[in-house]
Design a protein around this motif. Sequence first.
Motif, mmCIF file in Angstrom:
data_model
loop_
_atom_site.group_PDB
_atom_site.id
_atom_site.type_symbol
_atom_site.label_atom_id
_atom_site.label_comp_id
_atom_site.label_asym_id
_atom_site.label_seq_id
_atom_site.Cartn_x
_atom_site.Cartn_y
_atom_site.Cartn_z
ATOM 1 N N GLY A 171 0.753 -1.279 -0.184
ATOM 2 C CA GLY A 171 0.084 0.107 0.042
ATOM 3 C C GLY A 171 0.496 1.247 -0.021
ATOM 4 O O GLY A 171 0.460 2.442 -0.115
ATOM 5 N N VAL A 188 -13.342 -3.626 -9.062
ATOM 6 C CA VAL A 188 -12.944 -2.973 -7.952
ATOM 7 C C VAL A 188 -11.661 -2.698 -7.841
ATOM 8 O O VAL A 188 -11.435 -1.580 -7.667
ATOM 9 C CB VAL A 188 -13.420 -4.019 -6.905
ATOM 10 C CG1 VAL A 188 -12.609 -3.377 -5.363
ATOM 11 C CG2 VAL A 188 -14.831 -4.465 -6.575
ATOM 12 N N LEU A 189 -10.825 -3.543 -8.241
ATOM 13 C CA LEU A 189 -9.241 -3.112 -8.354
ATOM 14 C C LEU A 189 -9.025 -1.831 -9.604
ATOM 15 O O LEU A 189 -8.467 -1.008 -9.214
ATOM 16 C CB LEU A 189 -8.577 -4.316 -8.696
ATOM 17 C CG LEU A 189 -8.408 -5.645 -7.515
ATOM 18 C CD1 LEU A 189 -7.471 -6.479 -8.334
ATOM 19 C CD2 LEU A 189 -7.944 -4.968 -6.377
ATOM 20 N N GLY A 221 -11.049 0.159 -10.334
ATOM 21 C CA GLY A 221 -11.852 1.384 -9.456
ATOM 22 C C GLY A 221 -10.786 1.954 -8.537
ATOM 23 O O GLY A 221 -11.193 3.258 -8.364
ATOM 24 N N GLU A 222 -10.146 1.464 -8.048
ATOM 25 C CA GLU A 222 -8.924 1.948 -7.274
ATOM 26 C C GLU A 222 -7.791 2.572 -7.745
ATOM 27 O O GLU A 222 -6.922 2.762 -7.437
ATOM 28 C CB GLU A 222 -8.762 0.754 -6.278
ATOM 29 C CG GLU A 222 -9.834 0.321 -5.114
ATOM 30 C CD GLU A 222 -9.474 -0.921 -4.274
ATOM 31 O OE1 GLU A 222 -8.319 -1.467 -4.611
ATOM 32 O OE2 GLU A 222 -10.092 -1.134 -3.693
ATOM 33 N N GLY A 223 -7.794 2.615 -9.143
ATOM 34 C CA GLY A 223 -6.817 2.793 -10.044
ATOM 35 C C GLY A 223 -5.638 2.090 -10.114
ATOM 36 O O GLY A 223 -4.526 2.290 -10.510
ATOM 37 N N ARG A 224 -5.903 0.762 -10.046
ATOM 38 C CA ARG A 224 -4.541 -0.607 -10.119
ATOM 39 C C ARG A 224 -4.974 -1.215 -11.247
ATOM 40 O O ARG A 224 -5.968 -1.350 -11.815
ATOM 41 C CB ARG A 224 -4.997 -1.294 -8.686
ATOM 42 C CG ARG A 224 -4.799 -0.526 -7.392
ATOM 43 C CD ARG A 224 -5.538 -1.447 -5.962
ATOM 44 N NE ARG A 224 -4.630 -2.233 -5.622
ATOM 45 C CZ ARG A 224 -4.684 -2.954 -4.798
ATOM 46 N NH1 ARG A 224 -5.894 -3.135 -4.129
ATOM 47 N NH2 ARG A 224 -3.824 -4.090 -4.302
ATOM 48 N N SER A 281 1.375 -5.789 -5.758
ATOM 49 C CA SER A 281 0.816 -6.517 -4.211
ATOM 50 C C SER A 281 2.017 -7.362 -3.904
ATOM 51 O O SER A 281 3.090 -7.634 -4.472
ATOM 52 C CB SER A 281 -0.222 -7.458 -4.747
ATOM 53 O OG SER A 281 -0.764 -8.227 -3.826
ATOM 54 N N PRO A 331 -3.961 -7.819 -8.303
ATOM 55 C CA PRO A 331 -3.457 -6.377 -8.923
ATOM 56 C C PRO A 331 -1.809 -6.781 -9.387
ATOM 57 O O PRO A 331 -1.135 -7.446 -8.576
ATOM 58 C CB PRO A 331 -3.507 -5.616 -7.571
ATOM 59 C CG PRO A 331 -3.486 -6.667 -6.382
ATOM 60 C CD PRO A 331 -3.952 -7.880 -6.936
ATOM 61 N N ASP A 376 -5.231 -9.324 -2.094
ATOM 62 C CA ASP A 376 -6.290 -8.927 -3.009
ATOM 63 C C ASP A 376 -6.203 -9.760 -4.278
ATOM 64 O O ASP A 376 -6.589 -9.422 -5.574
ATOM 65 C CB ASP A 376 -6.173 -7.420 -3.607
ATOM 66 C CG ASP A 376 -6.226 -6.393 -2.342
ATOM 67 O OD1 ASP A 376 -7.041 -6.690 -1.383
ATOM 68 O OD2 ASP A 376 -5.778 -5.327 -2.348
ATOM 69 N N PRO A 435 -6.525 0.628 -15.712
ATOM 70 C CA PRO A 435 -7.749 1.572 -15.691
ATOM 71 C C PRO A 435 -7.794 2.158 -17.071
ATOM 72 O O PRO A 435 -6.878 2.839 -17.634
ATOM 73 C CB PRO A 435 -7.459 2.543 -14.476
ATOM 74 C CG PRO A 435 -6.306 1.511 -13.719
ATOM 75 C CD PRO A 435 -5.681 1.007 -14.628
ATOM 76 N N HIS A 445 -14.449 -8.532 -9.285
ATOM 77 C CA HIS A 445 -13.179 -8.484 -8.489
ATOM 78 C C HIS A 445 -12.436 -7.258 -9.387
ATOM 79 O O HIS A 445 -11.713 -6.503 -8.712
ATOM 80 C CB HIS A 445 -12.460 -9.631 -8.272
ATOM 81 C CG HIS A 445 -11.357 -9.405 -7.694
ATOM 82 N ND1 HIS A 445 -10.587 -10.789 -7.412
ATOM 83 C CD2 HIS A 445 -10.481 -8.772 -7.089
ATOM 84 C CE1 HIS A 445 -9.318 -10.505 -6.795
ATOM 85 N NE2 HIS A 445 -9.355 -9.046 -6.511
#
Length: 195
Positions: free
Chosen positions: A2, A99-100, A102-105, A76, A73, A81, A54, A96
């Motif tokens: 992170g 979602v990733l 959407g987090e910019g990953r 990681s 991702p 994840d 993305p 799945h």
Amino acid sequence: MGRIDEFLAWAEATARVTRLWNPAPLVRWNSDKSYLLDLAGRGVPVVPTRCIAPGDSYGEEDFEGTHGVVVKPSVSAGARDTARYEPGRGADAERHARVLLGEGRTVMVQPYLPLVEEGERALGGPATEAELRAALAAVPSPDEPLFARVDLVLDEAREPVLIELELIEPNLFLGLDPRGADRLALAVAAAAREA
């Protein structure tokens, strides 16, 4: 991972004042598992990998596989994840990925290789010297890394394919080889003498 940006900034700042055994540019390259695409482009047999950044387009077919798929991702650690989806669960795999994304990953989608259940073959395991050397020779660096963990699995034809080439991984599984710790210590000592 992170705090990847902080980690990479630390590696680059540290490299300006001392020597890193695996250089900062190599650490940066290896911090994003999309390096598998680079290695595949250099002729290293890798687990088939589709990277979706993305904004990229993708379809349902990207999330279906004979034995299911693995979605993770590209940045990681410790399988964070990461999930395996059985055949017929492509919609869950796609959710799945959304979602990733959407987090910019960036997302990696790989077919699930059932022979992974026999275990990965790592640097300390029964992987052949030729397989290890081929993966290391493809690393984009003028010098061979001081340490690496080369993780291989068998594909459906029982041929070894690279699943990860860890150049910044703290767990080298030195206990799997009775000479592993000694070999690493000798390599560090030799590199220190050359510095």
